[in-house]
Motif scaffolding. Structure first.
Motif, PDB file in Angstrom:
ATOM      1  N   GLU A 193      49.840  49.581 -52.498  1.00 45.55           N
ATOM      2  CA  GLU A 193      49.878  50.339 -50.724  1.00 45.55           C
ATOM      3  C   GLU A 193      49.126  51.277 -50.349  1.00 45.55           C
ATOM      4  O   GLU A 193      48.695  52.611 -51.204  1.00 45.55           O
ATOM      5  N   THR A 194      48.630  51.328 -49.448  1.00 44.73           N
ATOM      6  CA  THR A 194      47.408  52.660 -48.776  1.00 44.73           C
ATOM      7  C   THR A 194      47.072  52.652 -47.793  1.00 44.73           C
ATOM      8  O   THR A 194      46.415  52.326 -46.183  1.00 44.73           O
ATOM      9  N   SER A 195      48.383  52.005 -46.564  1.00 42.35           N
ATOM     10  CA  SER A 195      48.437  51.754 -45.410  1.00 42.35           C
ATOM     11  C   SER A 195      48.136  53.345 -44.397  1.00 42.35           C
ATOM     12  O   SER A 195      47.807  53.457 -43.912  1.00 42.35           O
ATOM     13  N   CYS A 196      48.900  54.437 -45.020  1.00 38.56           N
ATOM     14  CA  CYS A 196      49.143  55.797 -44.858  1.00 38.56           C
ATOM     15  C   CYS A 196      48.244  57.085 -45.501  1.00 38.56           C
ATOM     16  O   CYS A 196      46.846  57.117 -45.682  1.00 38.56           O
ATOM     17  N   ASP A 197      49.124  57.620 -46.227  1.00 36.08           N
ATOM     18  CA  ASP A 197      49.120  58.577 -46.597  1.00 36.08           C
ATOM     19  C   ASP A 197      49.010  58.948 -48.258  1.00 36.08           C
ATOM     20  O   ASP A 197      49.507  59.595 -49.024  1.00 36.08           O
TER      21      ASP A 197
END
Ligand code: KG4
Ligand code: ZN
Length: 322
Positions: free
Chosen positions: A7-11
């Motif tokens: 998971e790397t969709s945001c921060d």
């Protein structure tokens, strides 16, 4: 079947290992809160660069905590969107490279479906169909989940997401980023907050939070001598929780569905979790909430969604912002 979820969709840079979409083997998350806190919000270029720096370590730690090697996993799941494109690309590129190198299947996952899939992690898998209030930094939706891969939107925000409202209100009140946990903590000592803010006028199953945020700003600018940040924070949180649970109850009544769930970062909120039990008595309803560590963005929910509802099973997929 063991899936490695990225998971790397945001921060948040996160990697989870999950068996059969339900049993957590390990989870490792690298937070970027310290990096963005001075800006009062996420700076996309910094977030993407930090993902590149952290991914290798996060994946390595998740594997070593589960006592597994890369070769012993069955497939790789990765968030393809929605989210920040530059951030998504770091995780997707890493996942595709690993999949090609290891010759393992790759499963593209939708971030919102992954939040819903976080409900499957743990002992008790929810009964379907259910109505899920999905509340995160980017989205506020009521979802009808007929099956893990068949979900529809019953209502959503017309402007700001609820997480965004928490973050902006916290910023107005001079609290740290991310604002949700800060407001949650500050409000805990106030047993009954006063009604300082107007109720939303949006009818049906949609939401609006931008007017509420402006009302907080006006109150703070005019009356911060009379009302402390703590009172305003508590009043804001109470207002939001009432609105969210009112619409969730309306959706449940409309569809006569008694399986109720919340998911997403804001589902960690103490007041929201407590109010669900009051509005939906256990004698009549089944309430599902993710464990706190699965509320905010994490790789375990991505691995669960890869198993339950992948969007693509080939290397040839693109990232998407919305
Ligand atoms: O799901 P998430 O990790 O990221 C997105 O998909 O956007 O949600 C992050 C949001 C932030 O706005 C954060 O302030 C909020 O979740 N949040 C909370 C709490 N913990 C995180 N909001 C209210 N109360 C909390 N305890
Ligand atoms: Zn999220």
């Amino acid at each position: 079947m063991i899936l490695l979820g990225i998971e790397t969709s945001c921060d948040d840079t996160s990697c989870g290992l999950v068996e059969d979409g339900q049993r957590l083997l390990s989870l490792c998350t690298g937070s970027q809160d310290d990096l963005h806190t001075n800006f009062g919000g996420i700076v996309p270029e910094l977030a993407a660069r930090e993902h590149c720096l952290q991914l290798d370590r996060v994946v390595g730690r998740a594997l070593s905590e589960a006592d597994l090697s890369l070769h012993s996993i069955d497939a790789i799941a990765v968030t393809a969107g929605p989210g920040l494109v530059s951030s998504l690309l770091t995780g997707v590129t890493a996942a595709k490279t690993l999949a090609a190198f290891l010759q393992k299947p790759i499963l593209a996952v939708d971030h919102l479906e992954a939040h819903v899939a976080s409900l499957a992690l743990g002992e008790q898998k929810p009964e379907l169909p259910l109505i899920c209030l999905l509340v995160s930094g980017g989205h506020t939706q009521l979802r009808l989940v007929e099956s893990w891969d068949r979900q529809s939107i019953l209502g959503q925000t017309l402007d700001d997401s609820v997480g965004e409202a928490f973050d902006k209100v916290a910023r107005i009140l001079g609290l740290a980023y991310p604002g949700g946990p800060a407001i949650d903590l500050l409000s805990r000592d106030i047993a009954h907050s006063t009604e300082l803010l107007p109720e939303s006028k949006v009818t049906g199953l949609n939401f609006s939070f931008s007017g509420l945020k402006s009302a907080v700003l006006r109150l703070w600018e005019k009356e911060n001598n009379t009302h402390s940040a703590q009172l305003i924070a508590a009043s804001f949180q109470q207002n939001v929780v009432r609105e969210l649970t009112k619409k969730l109850k309306r959706a449940s009544d409309n569809l006569d569905i008694k399986n109720i769930a919340i998911a997403g970062g804001v589902s960690a909120n103490t007041a929201l979790r407590a109010r669900l039990a009051t509005i939906f008595p256990a004698s009549e309803y089944r309430i599902y909430m993710p464990e706190l560590r699965f509320c905010t963005d994490n790789g375990a929910m991505v691995a669960a969604a890869g198993y339950l509802c992948p969007r693509s099973r080939s290397l040839d997929f693109a990232v998407y912002a919305r």
